[in-house]
Design a protein around this motif. Sequence first.
Motif, PDB file in Angstrom:
ATOM      1  N   ARG A  73       0.831  -1.205   0.000  1.00 55.84           N
ATOM      2  CA  ARG A  73       0.000   0.000   0.000  1.00 55.84           C
ATOM      3  C   ARG A  73       0.871   1.263   0.000  1.00 55.84           C
ATOM      4  N   TYR A 115      -4.247  -5.514  -4.960  1.00 59.08           N
ATOM      5  CA  TYR A 115      -4.023  -4.229  -4.291  1.00 59.08           C
ATOM      6  C   TYR A 115      -4.222  -3.132  -5.337  1.00 59.08           C
ATOM      7  N   GLN A 181      -8.018  -3.225  -1.111  1.00 64.12           N
ATOM      8  CA  GLN A 181      -7.418  -4.560  -1.133  1.00 64.12           C
ATOM      9  C   GLN A 181      -8.548  -5.566  -1.128  1.00 64.12           C
TER      10      GLN A 181
END
Length: 242
Positions: A73, A115, A181
């Motif tokens: 992230r 992601y 996610q």
Amino acid sequence: MKIVAKTDKGIVRESNQDAYAVGEFSDEVVWTVVCDGMGGAAGGNIASALAVKVISEKINASYRDKMRDSSIRNMLDSALTAANIEVYDFAEMKPELHGMGTTVVCAIVKDNQAYIAHAGDSRAYVFSKDNVRQVTTDHSMVQDLLSKGKITSEEAEHHPNKNIITRAVGVNKSIDIDFDQIDFDDDDVLLLCTDGLSNYVSNEEMIELMSDGKHYAFADRLVSQANKNGGGDNITVVIISK
């Protein structure tokens, strides 16, 4: 993991201001970035190409095996933030490019997770078991009105301000990035696209075009359908499947 992609200028626009890149770190880890430039023909082309270049380089330089979810992230956030700085600074140096920018949606698919980071109205969808689900939420004026209950979904589809976005790479000195996610199962298909697809191909049409499981044909089919339905904008589609 398999990736199929296609970009097309559509049947109305004279040039293609979309840009994309794809890559893989192994058979089990792939990435992609999709951008839709804005700010005139030259500005849009430059913004999207520059953002794709910066984000791709940052991902390739920063990714490591066994990265934790939080690290992925942070990597995506850093890559998009770097692109924002590059596009903004480039526009500041050239008055004719002032105000240029680009939407962005990018993804890393690893193991059974996807992601996704985005800004603007380029989208990520997941196709699973004859169902299409939009993962990202548009950063747009119409989405804001829809979220506040001021218009209906039907009104949003045909709203005159549908193309006004509230977030984009390069327009301001800083940018807020949204991150998702999601689980990515063996039968799932991840679809990233610009609004040249989402504005011209309905969810029902997507399902119909993707229901036979022939993943290699999905990008061609979706772009063709967008052109068949008017092709009023540049169209970019990236398909990721296992």
